[in-house]
Design a protein around this motif. Structure first.
Motif, PDB file in Angstrom:
ATOM      1  N   ALA A  48     -22.578   4.168 -19.729  1.00 40.21           N
ATOM      2  CA  ALA A  48     -23.781   4.424 -20.034  1.00 40.21           C
ATOM      3  C   ALA A  48     -24.290   5.442 -20.375  1.00 40.21           C
ATOM      4  N   THR A  49     -23.525   6.230 -21.618  1.00 47.12           N
ATOM      5  CA  THR A  49     -24.419   6.696 -22.527  1.00 47.12           C
ATOM      6  C   THR A  49     -24.169   5.696 -24.172  1.00 47.12           C
ATOM      7  N   GLU A  50     -23.482   4.563 -24.005  1.00 45.20           N
ATOM      8  CA  GLU A  50     -23.567   3.631 -25.275  1.00 45.20           C
ATOM      9  C   GLU A  50     -24.626   2.711 -24.427  1.00 45.20           C
ATOM     10  N   ARG A  51     -25.050   1.644 -23.627  1.00 46.28           N
ATOM     11  CA  ARG A  51     -26.123   1.818 -22.819  1.00 46.28           C
ATOM     12  C   ARG A  51     -27.228   1.891 -22.979  1.00 46.28           C
ATOM     13  N   LEU A  52     -27.806   2.940 -23.309  1.00 47.57           N
ATOM     14  CA  LEU A  52     -28.891   4.290 -22.799  1.00 47.57           C
ATOM     15  C   LEU A  52     -28.909   4.044 -24.132  1.00 47.57           C
ATOM     16  N   ARG A  53     -28.542   4.400 -25.483  1.00 49.23           N
ATOM     17  CA  ARG A  53     -28.382   4.024 -26.357  1.00 49.23           C
ATOM     18  C   ARG A  53     -28.976   3.606 -27.558  1.00 49.23           C
ATOM     19  N   ILE A  54     -28.714   2.881 -27.104  1.00 56.91           N
ATOM     20  CA  ILE A  54     -29.183   1.649 -28.096  1.00 56.91           C
ATOM     21  C   ILE A  54     -30.200   0.726 -27.651  1.00 56.91           C
ATOM     22  N   ARG A  55     -31.323   1.711 -26.669  1.00 60.39           N
ATOM     23  CA  ARG A  55     -32.918   1.357 -25.724  1.00 60.39           C
ATOM     24  C   ARG A  55     -33.460   1.757 -27.123  1.00 60.39           C
ATOM     25  N   LYS A  56     -34.607   1.355 -27.249  1.00 59.86           N
ATOM     26  CA  LYS A  56     -35.918   2.146 -27.557  1.00 59.86           C
ATOM     27  C   LYS A  56     -36.002   3.192 -26.696  1.00 59.86           C
ATOM     28  N   ASP A  57     -36.415   4.232 -27.110  1.00 62.34           N
ATOM     29  CA  ASP A  57     -37.147   5.505 -26.819  1.00 62.34           C
ATOM     30  C   ASP A  57     -36.350   5.835 -25.689  1.00 62.34           C
ATOM     31  N   ALA A  58     -34.570   6.636 -26.009  1.00 67.13           N
ATOM     32  CA  ALA A  58     -33.695   6.512 -24.957  1.00 67.13           C
ATOM     33  C   ALA A  58     -33.757   7.978 -25.082  1.00 67.13           C
ATOM     34  N   PRO A  59     -34.192   8.130 -23.720  1.00 70.51           N
ATOM     35  CA  PRO A  59     -33.781   9.880 -23.574  1.00 70.51           C
ATOM     36  C   PRO A  59     -32.056  10.317 -24.128  1.00 70.51           C
ATOM     37  N   GLN A  60     -32.220  11.665 -24.441  1.00 68.01           N
ATOM     38  CA  GLN A  60     -30.869  12.538 -24.258  1.00 68.01           C
ATOM     39  C   GLN A  60     -29.881  12.825 -23.392  1.00 68.01           C
ATOM     40  N   ILE A  61     -28.764  12.878 -24.572  1.00 69.12           N
ATOM     41  CA  ILE A  61     -27.473  12.826 -23.302  1.00 69.12           C
ATOM     42  C   ILE A  61     -26.521  13.621 -23.188  1.00 69.12           C
ATOM     43  N   ALA A 106     -35.942  26.155 -12.965  1.00 70.90           N
ATOM     44  CA  ALA A 106     -36.708  26.685 -13.484  1.00 70.90           C
ATOM     45  C   ALA A 106     -37.658  25.864 -13.272  1.00 70.90           C
ATOM     46  N   ASP A 107     -38.946  26.811 -14.087  1.00 70.54           N
ATOM     47  CA  ASP A 107     -40.703  26.556 -14.191  1.00 70.54           C
ATOM     48  C   ASP A 107     -40.420  25.034 -14.914  1.00 70.54           C
ATOM     49  N   ASP A 108     -39.827  25.233 -16.347  1.00 67.42           N
ATOM     50  CA  ASP A 108     -39.621  24.029 -17.601  1.00 67.42           C
ATOM     51  C   ASP A 108     -39.472  23.117 -17.249  1.00 67.42           C
ATOM     52  N   LEU A 109     -38.312  22.931 -16.208  1.00 67.55           N
ATOM     53  CA  LEU A 109     -37.640  21.767 -15.426  1.00 67.55           C
ATOM     54  C   LEU A 109     -38.044  20.224 -14.241  1.00 67.55           C
ATOM     55  N   GLU A 110     -37.938  19.657 -14.502  1.00 66.96           N
ATOM     56  CA  GLU A 110     -38.594  18.615 -13.327  1.00 66.96           C
ATOM     57  C   GLU A 110     -37.141  17.447 -13.337  1.00 66.96           C
ATOM     58  N   ILE A 111     -36.383  17.485 -11.921  1.00 69.07           N
ATOM     59  CA  ILE A 111     -35.390  16.404 -11.510  1.00 69.07           C
ATOM     60  C   ILE A 111     -35.533  15.536 -10.758  1.00 69.07           C
ATOM     61  N   VAL A 112     -35.958  13.981 -11.719  1.00 72.70           N
ATOM     62  CA  VAL A 112     -36.681  13.346 -11.333  1.00 72.70           C
ATOM     63  C   VAL A 112     -35.966  12.465 -11.044  1.00 72.70           C
ATOM     64  N   GLY A 113     -34.134  12.070 -10.630  1.00 73.57           N
ATOM     65  CA  GLY A 113     -33.593  11.841 -10.365  1.00 73.57           C
ATOM     66  C   GLY A 113     -31.925  12.031  -9.968  1.00 73.57           C
ATOM     67  N   GLU A 114     -31.531  11.139  -9.498  1.00 77.05           N
ATOM     68  CA  GLU A 114     -29.672  11.432  -9.570  1.00 77.05           C
ATOM     69  C   GLU A 114     -29.548  10.044  -9.474  1.00 77.05           C
ATOM     70  N   ALA A 115     -28.435   9.971 -10.199  1.00 73.19           N
ATOM     71  CA  ALA A 115     -27.348   9.119  -9.470  1.00 73.19           C
ATOM     72  C   ALA A 115     -25.714   9.488  -9.175  1.00 73.19           C
ATOM     73  N   ALA A 116     -24.888   7.971  -8.705  1.00 72.06           N
ATOM     74  CA  ALA A 116     -23.755   8.090  -8.251  1.00 72.06           C
ATOM     75  C   ALA A 116     -22.284   7.584  -9.065  1.00 72.06           C
ATOM     76  N   ASP A 117     -23.614   6.883 -10.354  1.00 72.73           N
ATOM     77  CA  ASP A 117     -21.936   5.719 -10.833  1.00 72.73           C
ATOM     78  C   ASP A 117     -23.033   5.330 -12.303  1.00 72.73           C
ATOM     79  N   GLY A 118     -22.743   5.138 -13.354  1.00 66.28           N
ATOM     80  CA  GLY A 118     -23.190   4.501 -14.456  1.00 66.28           C
ATOM     81  C   GLY A 118     -23.641   3.588 -14.680  1.00 66.28           C
ATOM     82  N   SER A 119     -23.758   2.702 -13.494  1.00 65.45           N
ATOM     83  CA  SER A 119     -24.222   1.381 -13.041  1.00 65.45           C
ATOM     84  C   SER A 119     -25.632   1.561 -12.456  1.00 65.45           C
ATOM     85  N   GLU A 120     -26.241   2.760 -12.272  1.00 61.64           N
ATOM     86  CA  GLU A 120     -27.665   2.684 -11.769  1.00 61.64           C
ATOM     87  C   GLU A 120     -28.216   3.472 -12.496  1.00 61.64           C
TER      88      GLU A 120
END
Length: 223
Positions: free
Chosen positions: A67-80, A26-40
């Motif tokens: 992992a969602t709970e940890r991310l969403r309490i951060r400032k400027d958290a990404p959408q999940i 997709a031209d409007d999307l860039e995959i910037v990384g991959e993780a195998a577990d929420g710890s990463e």
């Protein structure tokens, strides 16, 4: 146009490879990384700064819920967006309550997953009112009364107009539909939604929908 930065999180390498293959073109999307577990995830988010995280709900060490709970309490958290194999699932509902913007099934057609990523990046939820009701019915139990009392207390802090907008969000209305229904401009609707989120300390429209459901406002309105 700046592409949407996407992080893939799934413990199955074949699933990650499939998602990467079907979404990488997709031209409007860039995959910037991959993780195998929420710890990463947190370290990867710090390093890659994604706009959206496509998050598997079940992983061996740290699951998608934690992992969602940890991310969403951060400032400027990404959408999940939560990835799951079940329509009605306690963990999915808990992830949505924690701030996930929606969920998609793993067997969802590629075009629909792409659409979900684009919508979430634009600030729109990927959760229909019907699915919300299915999830809430699945989760209904001994804590329902406690949830309703708490939700009604929180909703009581809204003024009448904000309450009307909150109910419309819970019904799955878009900003344009709310504007037409309540005779206001789209900009005014957006302002009300922002105020509701701030007053109720919520992350997104999905959480507004869940709160209005918990408070019984959709039942009162006949939905």
């Amino acid at each position: 146009m700046t592409p949407i930065r996407l992080l893939l999180v799934d413990d199955d390498p074949l699933v990650r490879a499939g998602l990467s293959f079907m979404m990488g073109g997709a031209d409007d999307l860039e995959i910037v990384g991959e993780a195998a577990d929420g710890s990463e995830v947190e370290a990867l988010v710090d390093r890659t700064r994604p706009d959206v995280v496509l998050m598997d709900i079940r992983m061996p060490t740290v699951d998608g819920l934690a992992a969602t709970e940890r991310l969403r309490i951060r400032k400027d958290a990404p959408q999940i967006i939560v990835l799951t194999t079940f329509h009605a699932d306690d963990q999915v509902l808990r992830a949505l309550r924690a701030g996930a913007a929606g969920f998609v099934l793993k067997d969802t057609p590629p075009a629909e997953i792409l659409d979900a990523v684009r919508r979430v990046a634009a600030g729109d939820p990927v959760l229909s009112p019907t699915v919300t009701r299915q999830l809430m019915a699945h989760a209904a139990g001994t804590s329902a009364d406690t949830r309703r009392t708490s939700a009604r207390t929180r909703v009581a802090t809204l003024n009448d107009r904000e309450r009307e907008v909150a109910v419309a969000v819970g019904q799955g209305r878009s900003n344009a539909e709310i504007a037409t229904e309540l005779f206001m401009s789209i900009a005014t609707v957006k302002t009300h939604v922002s105020r509701i989120l701030a007053k109720l300390d919520l992350n997104n429209r999905v959480q507004i929908a869940l709160l209005t459901y918990d408070a019984g406002l959709l039942e009162e309105d006949g939905h």
